[in-house]
Design an enzyme around this catalytic site. Structure first.
Site, PDB file in Angstrom:
ATOM      1  CD1 TRP A 163       0.046  -1.526   3.069  1.00  0.00           C
ATOM      2  CD2 TRP A 163       0.702   0.600   3.264  1.00  0.00           C
ATOM      3  NE1 TRP A 163       0.906  -1.447   4.153  1.00  0.00           N
ATOM      4  CE2 TRP A 163       1.319  -0.144   4.299  1.00  0.00           C
ATOM      5  CE3 TRP A 163       0.965   1.975   3.196  1.00  0.00           C
ATOM      6  CZ2 TRP A 163       2.184   0.419   5.237  1.00  0.00           C
ATOM      7  CZ3 TRP A 163       1.830   2.542   4.125  1.00  0.00           C
ATOM      8  CH2 TRP A 163       2.418   1.766   5.134  1.00  0.00           C
ATOM      9  CG  ASN A 164       5.112   1.268   0.774  1.00  0.00           C
ATOM     10  OD1 ASN A 164       4.782   0.531  -0.154  1.00  0.00           O
ATOM     11  ND2 ASN A 164       6.348   1.323   1.229  1.00  0.00           N
ATOM     12  CE  LYS A 205      -2.893  -9.687  -2.076  1.00  0.00           C
ATOM     13  NZ  LYS A 205      -3.320  -8.383  -1.574  1.00  0.00           N
ATOM     14  N   PRO A 206      -3.710  -6.226  -5.398  1.00  0.00           N
ATOM     15  CG  PRO A 206      -5.363  -4.551  -5.523  1.00  0.00           C
ATOM     16  CD  PRO A 206      -5.069  -5.979  -5.924  1.00  0.00           C
ATOM     17  CB  ALA A 207      -1.958  -3.350  -0.319  1.00  0.00           C
ATOM     18  N   GLY A 214       6.603  -6.347  -0.415  1.00  0.00           N
ATOM     19  CA  GLY A 214       5.952  -6.253   0.891  1.00  0.00           C
ATOM     20  C   GLY A 214       6.942  -6.593   1.989  1.00  0.00           C
ATOM     21  CB  SER A 215       6.437  -7.428   5.518  1.00  0.00           C
ATOM     22  OG  SER A 215       5.563  -8.523   5.366  1.00  0.00           O
ATOM     23  CD  GLU A 230      12.545  -5.133  -5.414  1.00  0.00           C
ATOM     24  OE1 GLU A 230      13.127  -4.602  -4.446  1.00  0.00           O
ATOM     25  OE2 GLU A 230      13.102  -5.292  -6.513  1.00  0.00           O
ATOM     26  CG  LEU A 231      11.264  -9.380   0.531  1.00  0.00           C
ATOM     27  CD1 LEU A 231      11.845 -10.661   1.099  1.00  0.00           C
ATOM     28  CD2 LEU A 231       9.768  -9.533   0.302  1.00  0.00           C
ATOM     29  CB  CYS A 274      11.232  -0.676   1.308  1.00  0.00           C
ATOM     30  SG  CYS A 274      11.153  -0.017  -0.356  1.00  0.00           S
ATOM     31  CD  GLU A 328      10.637  -2.309   6.976  1.00  0.00           C
ATOM     32  OE1 GLU A 328      10.032  -3.376   7.152  1.00  0.00           O
ATOM     33  OE2 GLU A 328      10.771  -1.771   5.859  1.00  0.00           O
TER      34      GLU A 328
HETATM   35  P1  NAD Z   1       2.737  -6.888   3.797  1.00  0.00           P
HETATM   36  O1  NAD Z   1       3.780  -7.920   3.600  1.00  0.00           O
HETATM   37  O2  NAD Z   1       1.886  -6.955   4.985  1.00  0.00           O
HETATM   38  O3  NAD Z   1       1.744  -6.862   2.537  1.00  0.00           O
HETATM   39  C1  NAD Z   1       2.211  -6.809   1.225  1.00  0.00           C
HETATM   40  C2  NAD Z   1       1.231  -7.511   0.332  1.00  0.00           C
HETATM   41  O4  NAD Z   1       1.165  -8.869   0.722  1.00  0.00           O
HETATM   42  C3  NAD Z   1      -0.197  -6.965   0.410  1.00  0.00           C
HETATM   43  O5  NAD Z   1      -0.772  -6.995  -0.876  1.00  0.00           O
HETATM   44  C4  NAD Z   1      -0.875  -7.963   1.308  1.00  0.00           C
HETATM   45  O6  NAD Z   1      -2.260  -8.045   1.071  1.00  0.00           O
HETATM   46  C5  NAD Z   1      -0.193  -9.228   0.863  1.00  0.00           C
HETATM   47  N1  NAD Z   1      -0.308 -10.340   1.806  1.00  0.00           N
HETATM   48  C6  NAD Z   1      -0.335 -10.300   3.156  1.00  0.00           C
HETATM   49  N2  NAD Z   1      -0.484 -11.545   3.656  1.00  0.00           N
HETATM   50  C7  NAD Z   1      -0.543 -12.381   2.593  1.00  0.00           C
HETATM   51  C8  NAD Z   1      -0.684 -13.788   2.448  1.00  0.00           C
HETATM   52  N3  NAD Z   1      -0.805 -14.589   3.504  1.00  0.00           N
HETATM   53  N4  NAD Z   1      -0.690 -14.307   1.194  1.00  0.00           N
HETATM   54  C9  NAD Z   1      -0.581 -13.516   0.116  1.00  0.00           C
HETATM   55  N5  NAD Z   1      -0.451 -12.174   0.188  1.00  0.00           N
HETATM   56  C10 NAD Z   1      -0.417 -11.618   1.421  1.00  0.00           C
HETATM   57  O7  NAD Z   1       3.512  -5.525   3.695  1.00  0.00           O
HETATM   58  P2  NAD Z   1       2.895  -4.056   3.738  1.00  0.00           P
HETATM   59  O8  NAD Z   1       2.635  -3.726   5.151  1.00  0.00           O
HETATM   60  O9  NAD Z   1       1.780  -3.888   2.763  1.00  0.00           O
HETATM   61  O10 NAD Z   1       4.097  -3.204   3.141  1.00  0.00           O
HETATM   62  C11 NAD Z   1       5.132  -2.779   3.914  1.00  0.00           C
HETATM   63  C12 NAD Z   1       6.355  -3.624   3.726  1.00  0.00           C
HETATM   64  O11 NAD Z   1       6.700  -3.664   2.335  1.00  0.00           O
HETATM   65  C13 NAD Z   1       7.565  -3.070   4.432  1.00  0.00           C
HETATM   66  O12 NAD Z   1       8.296  -4.081   5.060  1.00  0.00           O
HETATM   67  C14 NAD Z   1       8.368  -2.443   3.287  1.00  0.00           C
HETATM   68  O13 NAD Z   1       9.727  -2.315   3.576  1.00  0.00           O
HETATM   69  C15 NAD Z   1       8.076  -3.353   2.168  1.00  0.00           C
HETATM   70  N6  NAD Z   1       8.276  -2.690   0.863  1.00  0.00           N
HETATM   71  C16 NAD Z   1       9.353  -3.061   0.116  1.00  0.00           C
HETATM   72  C17 NAD Z   1       9.597  -2.431  -1.095  1.00  0.00           C
HETATM   73  C18 NAD Z   1      10.773  -2.833  -1.926  1.00  0.00           C
HETATM   74  O14 NAD Z   1      10.807  -2.477  -3.090  1.00  0.00           O
HETATM   75  N7  NAD Z   1      11.750  -3.563  -1.397  1.00  0.00           N
HETATM   76  C19 NAD Z   1       8.749  -1.435  -1.553  1.00  0.00           C
HETATM   77  C20 NAD Z   1       7.649  -1.071  -0.770  1.00  0.00           C
HETATM   78  C21 NAD Z   1       7.436  -1.738   0.442  1.00  0.00           C
END
Ligand code: NAD
Length: 475
Positions: free
Chosen positions: A144-145, A168-170, A222-223, A244-245, A278, A379
Site C-alpha cells: 500500500w505504501n 492482487k493489490p494491498a 511487501g514485508s 522486494e522486501l 522500504c 524496521e
Molecule cells: P505486507 O507484507 O503486509 O503486505 C504486502 C502484500 O502482501 C499486500 O498486498 C498484502 O495483502 C499481501 N499479503 C499479506 N499476507 C498475505 C498472504 N498470507 N498471502 C498472500 N499475500 C499476502 O507488507 P505491507 O505492510 O503492505 O508493506 C510494507 C512492507 O513492504 C515493508 O516491510 C516495506 O519495507 C516493504 N516494501 C518493500 C519495497 C521494496 O521495493 N523492497 C517497496 C515497498 C514496500
C-alpha cells in the site's frame, strides 16, 4: 470492481470498505475478490498469453506508450486518489505518479531491446544460440505504501516481455490499483493481458496465485515476513520469484561532511511518505564530532513540518496507514525512551482536533540510541529518526552491516577514498553517496540478504520475466 478479461465485474463475496487514513472517512466499497475470481483471472491471462506474446515487440511497445501518455494526462486525478486513499501529501503523490509512469515509458523502450546471443560452441560443426522468451502468466502482489508505482514496476516489464499478469493489490489501497487498471483498459490493451483482483482476504487470493500451476512467476513487494512465506510456497512448484522486501537503511555521516547539508538530506528522505518507505533511513549513524550540529539542524527542520490531510496546502507529513502502524511506532519510541534514548523532537501521537480521526504521529528525533533498543534492530516504517554516534569507519561499517536487511544505505562524505570504500563494503543493494534519491526507472532497484531477490527497474527488471533458452545446432 474486479478487472478480469477486460471486464469490470463484481465479486460474489460482496465488497469491503476503503478508508482515508487522514480522516477516517469511508471512501468507497470495493469488490472483495475470492479464490474463484482469481482462478477466472488466471484462465483469462493464460488465454491471452499466446496472442500477446506473439505480437512484435514494437506492437507491445506502442500499447505501453499509450498507457504512459494516459498516465501523464491523468496525473492529477491519480495523485488526488492516492492522497485520499494512502495519505501522502499531494506533491509527493504527483511525484509518485510520475515515477510510476516512468516505468511504463522505460519498458515501452526496453520491450524492443530483448536481445538474444550467438555463443562460441566447442565443436566446429556446432552453433549455440540463446533466445529469451516470456515466462508465461505472472502473479503479482503489491503493498500500500507506493500504491501506483509498485504496480507499474511489475506490470510494465512483465507485459513488455510478452507475459500476461494477475495482480492482487494491498487491501488498504485497491482504489489506486483500479484507477491504474482503467488506463490499461483505455489504452486498448487486449482482454486478459492485465487482470486485477482486489480482496480483503489476501491469504486466499495469494494461495491461489501460489498453488495454481498456470502461474509461472510470482513477483512480490511487501514485508520480509510475508515474502518468506510466499517464496516458500512458490518453491513447491519451482515458480520463479522476485522479492522486494523490507529494509533497515543506515544513513552515515562522516566527519568530513557538512553536517547541515547532511541533516537537510536526512530530514527529506527520512520523513518522505511519513517514513513508510522500504528505503527509509532507519539508523542514522553520525560521527561523534558531528552529532550536535547535525541534530540541531534536523530538529529545527522537523519542528517546522506540518502534519495533516495531504490535500491541504503546506502539509508535509501525512498519517500512518492504520492503527497497527501507529502502535508499532509508539512501541518502538517508548522502548527506546525506557532504555535511555532522549526524545529531542516529537515522541507522541498527534491528537489535535483536526488530526484526531487520523493516524498521525509527530515527526520524531531520538538521540543516544543504542543496540539493545528495538528501533536499532526492527524496521520502523514511521516518522522516527534514531541517531547513533560512531567513532571510526571500521566500527560504522560493522554496525551498518549488522542486520539481516540489505536494501538501501546512505553515506555523506566529501572524501573520495571513504566514499569508494563505503560503496564497496556496505552489504546493501543500493548505496546513495551524498544522494538521498538513488532510484529511477532506469536503475536496478532491489535488496541483498533478507531484503529480496531480483531487481526491478533498469535493464535487469525485464530479465525477471524472461526465460533463457539455449539452442544447440549441429550443422
Ligand atoms: P505486507 O507484507 O503486509 O503486505 C504486502 C502484500 O502482501 C499486500 O498486498 C498484502 O495483502 C499481501 N499479503 C499479506 N499476507 C498475505 C498472504 N498470507 N498471502 C498472500 N499475500 C499476502 O507488507 P505491507 O505492510 O503492505 O508493506 C510494507 C512492507 O513492504 C515493508 O516491510 C516495506 O519495507 C516493504 N516494501 C518493500 C519495497 C521494496 O521495493 N523492497 C517497496 C515497498 C514496500
Amino acid at each position: 470492481m474486479l478487472y478480469i478479461n477486460g471486464e469490470w465485474i463484481d465479486s460474489k463475496n460482496g465488497t469491503f470498505q476503503v478508508t482515508n487514513p487522514a480522516t477516517g472517512e469511508i471512501l468507497s466499497e470495493v469488490a472483495d475478490g475470492t479464490r474463484e475470481d482469481t482462478k477466472r483471472a488466471i484462465v483469462a491471462a493464460e488465454e491471452a498469453f499466446h496472442s500477446w506474446s506473439s505480437l512484435t515487440a514494437f506492437q507491445r511497445s506502442d500499447y505501453l506508450y499509450r498507457v504512459y501518455n494516459l498516465m501523464i494526462e491523468k496525473k492529477e486525478h491519480l495523485a488526488e486518489m492516492m492522497t485520499k486513499e494512502q495519505g501522502k501529501p499531494l506533491k509527493a503523490a504527483r511525484n509518485e505518479v510520475q515515477y510510476a509512469a516512468d516505468f511504463v515509458q522505460w519498458y515501452a523502450e526496453e520491450a524492443k531491446r530483448v536481445y538474444g546471443e550467438v555463443l562460441p560452441a566447442p565443436r566446429g560443426d556446432q552453433r549455440f544460440i540463446v533466445l529469451r522468451q516470456p515466462v508465461g502468466v505472472v502473479g503479482a502482489i503489491t503493498p500500500w505504501n507506493y500504491p501506483i508505482s509498485m504496480l507499474t514496476r511489475k506490470i510494465a516489464p512483465a507485459i513488455a516481455a510478452g507475459c500476461t499478469i494477475v495482480l492482487k493489490p494491498a487491501e488498504q489501497t485497491p482504489l489506486c490499483a483500479i484507477e491504474t487498471m482503467k488506463l490499461f483498459h483505455e489504452a486498448g490493451i487486449p482482454n486478459g493481458v492485465v487482470n486485477l483482483v482486489p480482496t480483503n482476504n489476501p491469504a486466499e487470493v495469494g494461495d491461489e496465485l501460489l498453488t495454481n500451476e498456470t502461474i509461472k512467476k510470482i513477483t512480490f513487494t511487501g514485508s520480509t515476513e510475508v515474502g518468506k512465506m510466499i517464496a516458500e510456497k512458490a518453491a513447491r512448484q519451482v515458480k520463479r520469484v522476485s522479492m522486494e522486501l523490507g529494509g533497515h537503511a543506515p544513513f552515515i555521516v562522516f566527519p568530513d561532511a557538512d553536517p547541515v547539508h547532511a541533516a537537510k538530506g536526512a530530514s527529506l528522505v527520512k520523513f518522505l511518505n511519513t517514513g513508510q518507505a522500504c528505503i527509509s533511513p532507519n539508523r542514522i549513524f553520525v560521527h561523534k564530532s558531528m552529532v550536535e550540529p547535525f541534530t540541531k539542524t534536523l530538529v529545527e527542520r522537523v519542528n517546522k513540518m506540518k502534519a495533516g490531510n495531504g490535500l491541504e496546502e503546506g502539509v508535509s507529513i501525512g498519517p500512518l496507514v492504520d492503527r497497527a502502524a501507529l502502535d508499532k511506532v509508539n512501541n518502538q519510541v517508548n522502548d527506546a525512551r525506557e532504555k535511555g534514548a532522549d526524545v529531542v523532537a516529537g515522541g507522541s501521537r498527534l491528537n489535535d482536533d483536526h488530526l484526531k480521526n487520523g493516524y498521525f504521529y509527530a515527526p520524531t528525533v531520538l538521540t543516544n540510541v543504542s543496540p539493545e533498543m528495538k528501533i536499532y534492530r526492527e524496521e520502523t516504517f514511521g516518522p522516527v529518526a534514531p541517531i547513533i554516534p560512531f567513532e571510526t569507519e571500521e566500527e560504522v561499517i560493522a554496525m551498518a552491516n549488522d542486520t539481516n536487511y540489505g536494501l538501501a544505505s546512505y553515506v555523506y562524505t566529501n572524501n573520495l577514498k571513504t566514499a569508494s570504500h563505503m560503496f564497496e563494503k556496505l552489504r546493501f543493494g543500493i548505496v546513495g553517496i551524498n544522494d538521498i534519491n538513488p532510484t529511477a526507472a532506469a536503475a536496478p532497484f532491489g535488496g541483498m540478504k533478507e531484503s529480496g531477490l531480483g531487481r526491478e527497474g533498469g535493464r535487469e527488471g525485464i530479465l525477471e520475466y524472461l526465460d533463457t533458452k539455449l539452442g544447440g545446432f549441429s550443422i
